[in-house]
Design an enzyme around this catalytic site. Structure first.
Site, PDB file in Angstrom:
ATOM      1  N   LYS A 188       0.389  11.101   5.357  1.00 29.28           N
ATOM      2  CA  LYS A 188      -0.346  10.332   6.371  1.00 29.28           C
ATOM      3  C   LYS A 188      -1.464   9.517   5.723  1.00 29.28           C
ATOM      4  O   LYS A 188      -2.106  10.001   4.790  1.00 29.28           O
ATOM      5  CB  LYS A 188      -0.944  11.332   7.368  1.00 29.28           C
ATOM      6  CG  LYS A 188      -1.521  10.727   8.615  1.00 29.28           C
ATOM      7  CD  LYS A 188      -2.246  11.770   9.446  1.00 29.28           C
ATOM      8  CE  LYS A 188      -3.554  12.156   8.810  1.00 29.28           C
ATOM      9  NZ  LYS A 188      -4.480  12.907   9.638  1.00 29.28           N
ATOM     10  N   LYS A 212      -6.530  21.179   5.845  1.00 31.24           N
ATOM     11  CA  LYS A 212      -7.862  21.000   5.252  1.00 31.24           C
ATOM     12  C   LYS A 212      -8.314  22.227   4.468  1.00 31.24           C
ATOM     13  O   LYS A 212      -9.096  22.102   3.544  1.00 31.24           O
ATOM     14  CB  LYS A 212      -8.887  20.685   6.353  1.00 31.24           C
ATOM     15  CG  LYS A 212      -8.580  19.371   7.061  1.00 31.24           C
ATOM     16  CD  LYS A 212      -9.826  18.598   7.419  1.00 31.24           C
ATOM     17  CE  LYS A 212      -9.554  17.118   7.492  1.00 31.24           C
ATOM     18  NZ  LYS A 212      -9.403  16.520   8.762  1.00 31.24           N
ATOM     19  N   LYS A 259      -8.584   9.127   5.966  1.00 30.87           N
ATOM     20  CA  LYS A 259      -9.858   8.560   5.526  1.00 30.87           C
ATOM     21  C   LYS A 259     -10.221   8.976   4.100  1.00 30.87           C
ATOM     22  O   LYS A 259     -11.071   8.395   3.484  1.00 30.87           O
ATOM     23  CB  LYS A 259     -10.978   9.017   6.467  1.00 30.87           C
ATOM     24  CG  LYS A 259     -10.892   8.439   7.877  1.00 30.87           C
ATOM     25  CD  LYS A 259     -11.972   9.058   8.765  1.00 30.87           C
ATOM     26  CE  LYS A 259     -11.701   8.847  10.234  1.00 30.87           C
ATOM     27  NZ  LYS A 259     -12.075   9.981  11.062  1.00 30.87           N
TER      28      LYS A 259
HETATM   29  P1  TYM Z   1      -9.881  11.192  13.619  1.00 30.34           P
HETATM   30  O1  TYM Z   1     -11.280  10.698  13.506  1.00 30.34           O
HETATM   31  O2  TYM Z   1      -9.315  11.927  12.459  1.00 30.34           O
HETATM   32  O3  TYM Z   1      -8.923  10.003  13.938  1.00 30.34           O
HETATM   33  C1  TYM Z   1      -9.188   9.099  15.009  1.00 30.34           C
HETATM   34  C2  TYM Z   1      -7.888   8.697  15.669  1.00 30.34           C
HETATM   35  O4  TYM Z   1      -7.031   8.051  14.720  1.00 30.34           O
HETATM   36  C3  TYM Z   1      -5.738   8.663  14.744  1.00 30.34           C
HETATM   37  N1  TYM Z   1      -5.174   8.585  13.387  1.00 30.34           N
HETATM   38  C4  TYM Z   1      -3.980   8.019  13.091  1.00 30.34           C
HETATM   39  N2  TYM Z   1      -3.052   7.423  13.869  1.00 30.34           N
HETATM   40  C5  TYM Z   1      -1.942   6.929  13.250  1.00 30.34           C
HETATM   41  N3  TYM Z   1      -1.738   7.031  11.910  1.00 30.34           N
HETATM   42  C6  TYM Z   1      -2.639   7.625  11.098  1.00 30.34           C
HETATM   43  N4  TYM Z   1      -2.433   7.690   9.786  1.00 30.34           N
HETATM   44  C7  TYM Z   1      -3.830   8.155  11.686  1.00 30.34           C
HETATM   45  N5  TYM Z   1      -4.924   8.793  11.184  1.00 30.34           N
HETATM   46  C8  TYM Z   1      -5.719   9.051  12.248  1.00 30.34           C
HETATM   47  C9  TYM Z   1      -6.008  10.103  15.161  1.00 30.34           C
HETATM   48  O5  TYM Z   1      -4.848  10.718  15.675  1.00 30.34           O
HETATM   49  C10 TYM Z   1      -7.094   9.910  16.193  1.00 30.34           C
HETATM   50  O6  TYM Z   1      -6.547   9.580  17.454  1.00 30.34           O
HETATM   51  N6  TYM Z   1     -10.237  15.318  16.339  1.00 30.34           N
HETATM   52  C11 TYM Z   1     -10.282  13.865  16.420  1.00 30.34           C
HETATM   53  C12 TYM Z   1     -11.547  13.348  17.080  1.00 30.34           C
HETATM   54  C13 TYM Z   1     -11.819  13.961  18.393  1.00 30.34           C
HETATM   55  C14 TYM Z   1     -11.137  13.680  19.609  1.00 30.34           C
HETATM   56  C15 TYM Z   1     -11.765  14.507  20.601  1.00 30.34           C
HETATM   57  C16 TYM Z   1     -10.097  12.817  19.938  1.00 30.34           C
HETATM   58  C17 TYM Z   1     -12.777  14.889  18.654  1.00 30.34           C
HETATM   59  N7  TYM Z   1     -12.732  15.212  19.980  1.00 30.34           N
HETATM   60  C18 TYM Z   1     -11.327  14.467  21.912  1.00 30.34           C
HETATM   61  C19 TYM Z   1      -9.655  12.800  21.275  1.00 30.34           C
HETATM   62  C20 TYM Z   1     -10.280  13.622  22.237  1.00 30.34           C
HETATM   63  C21 TYM Z   1     -10.197  13.327  15.018  1.00 30.34           C
HETATM   64  O7  TYM Z   1     -10.595  13.963  14.074  1.00 30.34           O
HETATM   65  O8  TYM Z   1      -9.734  12.058  14.942  1.00 30.34           O
END
Ligand code: TYM
Length: 326
Positions: free
Chosen positions: A194, A111, A197
């Protein structure tokens, strides 16, 4: 009793990657233990975001959680910012993580590598500290996430070992639970990247219309040759579509490969699109009903209350351990 926790950050429109890598599986944990699923809205502030967009995204995620089959009687669904203990625990735990470790985080590098230091907010750098606090605050043992979040959970584990070594058995060691099929769904336009969003062309968004979803899959980048088999390196586009199909159908990759072995690319893509729509259309319908009913607001309120009760216990344990008088 096993505690399972996960969250999604309301930074943009949710994608099929989020669905396959995380959201779709949350409900399966409801029979395994006590589940806490939250909207990581404080995390969404780590990069600039419009306030109205943040509000709308947060509501959407609450509705998506419910539409995915999470039952508020079994799962505590809440907003991170409603439970102030996340920020309090973070204020303590950030002192046990080191700058060198944070600099090595892939997400941070992805990022911020092209940004000037003077433009990088402290929050995005310290992101893993808040994420560790999210997890540790509930004594979570399992954290279902996609592959891109595993490094943060590994760092959380390092933090637990470091902290417990100093203060005794205070924090609970969590483990990442990564799905077998679809832990990293790739962009449809560039299958070496990947699906994220912030990639409107290569993404399937969960709210995309049927015709848009079909069009995106039919025009997904494929690879040279005409055979359909799984080879991430040499056939990234086909492998990604095979993964999406297997995940949507809930079958092993080998079965999907077998099914499509004599197909041509066009017919293959059409069936992948059918499989995605078969699951997403009813999901979208449920989402709309929940959003219109407004019932998710009550769910979030009750969830926050329950989350606070649990969080309070761990926070107190940590405060006592480090010597805070309260
Ligand atoms: P975030 O919001 O970026 O993504 C949410 C979940 O989706 C998964 N993910 C994917 N899985 C497969 N292929 C992809 N292309 C893909 N893109 C996203 C992510 O791995 C995630 O599981 N940091 C986290 C949010 C968070 C969190 C936490 C998660 C904050 N605190 C505590 C677990 C526990 C995040 O930004 O996810």
């Amino acid at each position: 009793m096993e505690r399972i926790l996960s969250g999604i950050k309301p930074t943009g429109k949710l994608t099929l990657g989020n669905y396959i890598g995380a959201l779709k599986h949350f409900k399966d944990f409801q029979e395994q233990g006590e589940v806490y699923i939250f909207i990581a809205d404080l995390h969404a502030l780590t990069l600039p975001i419009d306030p109205s967009e943040l509000r709308e995204n947060s509501k959407d995620i609450a509705c998506f959680y419910l539409a995915s089959g999470l039952d508020p009687k079994k799962t505590t669904i809440f907003l991170q910012s409603d439970v102030s203990m996340h920020a309090e625990l973070n204020a303590i735990l950030q002192n046990y993580l080191y700058i060198g470790e944070l600099k090595r985080m892939t997400q941070f590098k992805d990022k911020c590598s092209k940004m000037n230091d003077s433009a990088i907010g402290l929050g995005i750098f310290a992101y893993p500290s808040l994420m560790a606090s999210d997890i540790l605050l509930y004594d979570a043992t399992k954290v279902p996430v996609g592959e891109d979040q595993v490094q943060h959970i590994e760092l959380t584990r390092d933090l637990v070992n470091r902290f417990n070594h100093r203060y005794g058995e205070i924090l609970t060691l969590p483990k990442a639970e990564v799905t077998k099929v679809g832990k990293r769904i790739m962009s449809l336009t560039d299958p070496t990247k990947k699906m994220s969003k912030s990639d409107p062309k290569g993404d399937i968004f969960l709210k995309d219309e049927e015709s848009v979803i079909r069009k995106k899959i039919m025009s997904a980048k494929t690879d040279s040759g005409s055979e359909i088999y799984f080879d991430q390196e040499n056939k990234p586009g086909i492998s990604n579509l095979l993964t999406i199909y297997s995940a949507m159908k809930g079958i092993d990759l080998s079965l999907a490969v077998e099914h499509f072995k004599n197909y041509r690319y066009g017919d293959f893509k059409k069936e992948v699109a059918d499989a995605v729509l078969e699951e997403l259309l009813p999901f979208q319908k449920r989402y709309l009903e929940i959003k219109e009913s407004g019932m998710y607001l009550e769910v979030l309120k009750a969830g926050a209350e329950k989350a606070r009760t649990t969080a309070q216990v761990v926070l107190k344990r940590v405060k006592d351990a480090v010597g805070l008088l309260s």
